[in-house]
Write a protein that holds these residues in place. Structure first.
Motif, PDB file in Angstrom:
ATOM      1  N   ASP A  19       0.823  -1.217   0.000  1.00  0.00           N
ATOM      2  CA  ASP A  19       0.000   0.000   0.000  1.00  0.00           C
ATOM      3  C   ASP A  19       0.858   1.269   0.000  1.00  0.00           C
ATOM      4  O   ASP A  19       0.422   2.311  -0.487  1.00  0.00           O
TER       5      ASP A  19
ATOM      6  N   HIS B  23      -0.814   2.411  -6.596  1.00  0.00           N
ATOM      7  CA  HIS B  23      -1.989   3.285  -6.641  1.00  0.00           C
ATOM      8  C   HIS B  23      -2.219   3.882  -8.025  1.00  0.00           C
ATOM      9  O   HIS B  23      -3.201   4.605  -8.227  1.00  0.00           O
TER      10      HIS B  23
ATOM     11  N   LYS C  24      -6.215  -1.099   1.832  1.00  0.00           N
ATOM     12  CA  LYS C  24      -5.528  -2.201   2.518  1.00  0.00           C
ATOM     13  C   LYS C  24      -6.423  -3.434   2.581  1.00  0.00           C
ATOM     14  O   LYS C  24      -5.936  -4.572   2.482  1.00  0.00           O
TER      15      LYS C  24
END
Length: 367
Positions: free
Chosen positions: A336, A342, A350
Motif C-alpha cells: 500500500d 496506486h 488495505k
C-alpha cells in the motif's frame, strides 16, 4: 501533458550476437578507458573468460573484484573503495542481474562510467537505470534509482548466455511477461492515452507478451540443447533488453506495479521466499495483481503457460503462506505504501490488498 515523466531509454551502445564481445575495446577507446575494474561472480566468470579476449590487451591495466552474490550497499561500498584506491576510470560487470545492478549503482556512487556483459537472461537489470538492493542475508532493501547514469555499453554473446541455468531463463520470461500485465490497465487510462512515450511503452510491452506466449516452448527446448536458435536469441533479447525499454519509455507508468511490489514484500517479510528466483516471485505477483483487478478470466488464460513453465501460482503452492497474520499485515502495509500500486485504476485499499491474497489462494485451490 505529463510533467513527471523521466525517459531513459537504455545503455548507450548495444550488441548481442556471436562474437559481439570482441567489440568491447572499440567502446573502451571512446571513453579513453585505461584503468579498468572487472567485477565478476564465480561459475559465470569461469564460463565467460574464454570469450573475453580484451583481458589480454596490453593497453589496459586490469583489476578484479569478486562480488558476494548480493546487490547490497555493503558490496557497492567495496567497489567504490577499489575505484578510489586503484584510480579506476571504467568498471565492467560480467555476470547476472544482481551483479549488473551492483555495478550500475556503484558506478553511480563512484561517478565513473561502466559497461555490462550479461551472462544470463533472467531479467532486464542490465538495461534499467535502477538497482534492486538486498542485504547480504538476502532480505530486500528496496531500490535505488540512478537514472542520470546508465551503462556505456551492453554487449554479450548468445553462446555465453545459452550456457546458463534454464530455470533462470524461465524466470526471466515470467519477469518480462509482467511488463504487460502490470502496465496494461494503467496505460489504457484516458488521461494517458495520447502520450507518445507511453504509447511506445505499451507497444513494447505487448511485443514482449506476444513473443513469450508464441515462442517460449521452442526457445526453452533449444536452450536445453545448447542450440543458439533464432527463437532463443530473440527471447533472451526480449528479456534483458526489449523489456527494459518498457520502463525506460514509460517510467513509473510502465516500469512495474503490484506484481513487483508483491515480489519486494515477499523478499522483505517472508524469509522462505529467498530460494525462489526474482522472476518466480514476480510470476506469483502477476496473479496477485490480476486478483486485485478481479481479472479471473485472465488468470484462467495464463494458467496453461504457467503450468507449462512450472511457475508458481499461489503462496500455498510455493509452500510459503505465512502462518503469522502479522506478516500478511506487513506485506499489505508495504504494498500500500508504493505509489506505483496506486496507479492501477481501481480504488486501492488495505482491505482490498489483503482480501486479494486470500481470494487468489482460494481461486487457485479450486482449479
Amino acid at each position: 501533458m505529463l510533467d513527471d515523466l523521466k525517459v531513459k531509454v537504455g545503455p548507450e551502445f548495444y550488441r548481442y550476437h556471436i562474437g559481439a564481445i570482441d567489440f568491447v575495446p572499440d567502446v573502451l577507446t571512446e571513453y579513453t578507458a585505461k584503468n579498468i575494474l572487472i567485477v565478476h561472480g564465480t561459475v559465470s566468470w569461469e564460463k565467460a573468460q574464454p570469450k573475453l579476449s580484451f583481458l589480454q590487451d596490453s593497453r589496459y591495466t586490469l583489476s578484479y573484484h569478486q562480488y558476494t552474490g548480493e546487490c547490497s550497499y555493503y558490496g557497492a561500498d567495496k567497489i567504490v573503495e577499489m575505484v578510489k584506491e586503484k584510480k579506476i576510470d571504467f568498471i565492467i560487470g560480467v555476470g547476472g542481474g544482481k551483479l549488473v545492478d551492483l555495478v550500475g549503482y556503484a558506478a553511480h556512487v563512484a561517478n565513473v562510467n561502466f559497461g555490462v556483459i550479461p551472462t544470463l537472461a533472467s531479467n532486464c537489470a542490465p538495461w534499467t537505470p535502477l538497482s534492486v538492493m538486498y542485504k547480504e542475508s538476502g532480505e530486500s532493501e528496496g531500490k535505488t534509482e540512478h537514472y542520470l547514469r546508465q551503462a556505456s555499453f551492453f554487449i554479450t554473446d548468445p553462446e555465453l548466455v545459452i550456457d546458463s541455468p534454464v530455470e533462470y531463463f524461465i524466470a526471466g520470461l515470467a519477469d518480462t511477461l509482467a511488463k504487460w500485465y502490470e502496465s496494461d490497465s494503467i496505460l489504457k487510462q484516458e488521461h494517458l492515452q495520447n502520450e507518445p512515450f507511453l504509447q511506445m511503452a505499451s507497444y513494447t510491452s505487448q511485443l514482449c507478451k506476444d513473443a513469450i506466449t508464441s515462442n517460449s516452448t521452442k526457445a526453452i527446448a533449444d536452450m536445453k540443447k545448447l542450440e543458439v536458435s533464432e527463437e532463443f536469441v530473440h527471447l533472451s533479447e526480449i528479456i534483458f533488453a526489449v523489456s527494459g525499454l518498457v520502463g525506460g519509455l514509460g517510467d513509473k507508468y510502465a516500469r512495474n506495479a503490484a506484481a513487483h511490489a508483491m515480489h519486494d514484500a515477499m523478499s522483505k517479510y517472508i524469509a522462505e521466499s529467498h530460494h525462489f528466483l526474482h522472476g518466480e516471485k514476480v510470476a506469483y505477483g502477476i496473479f496477485y495483481q490480476l486478483a486485485i483487478e478481479k481479472k479471473w478470466e485472465t488468470i484462467d488464460q495464463l494458467l496453461p503457460l504457467y503450468q507449462q513453465l512450472n511457475l508458481p501460482t499461489s503462496l500455498h503452492q510455493m509452500g510459503i503462506f505465512p502462518k503469522d497474520e502479522m506478516i500478511l499485515e506487513q506485506i499489505v502495509q508495504f504494498i500500500d505504501s508504493k505509489e506505483k500500486v496506486h496507479l492501477i485504476p481501481v480504488p486501492i485499499t488495505k482491505d482490498l490488498l489483503l482480501n486479494s491474497i486470500f481470494e487468489l489462494e482460494k481461486y487457485i485451490n479450486k482449479i
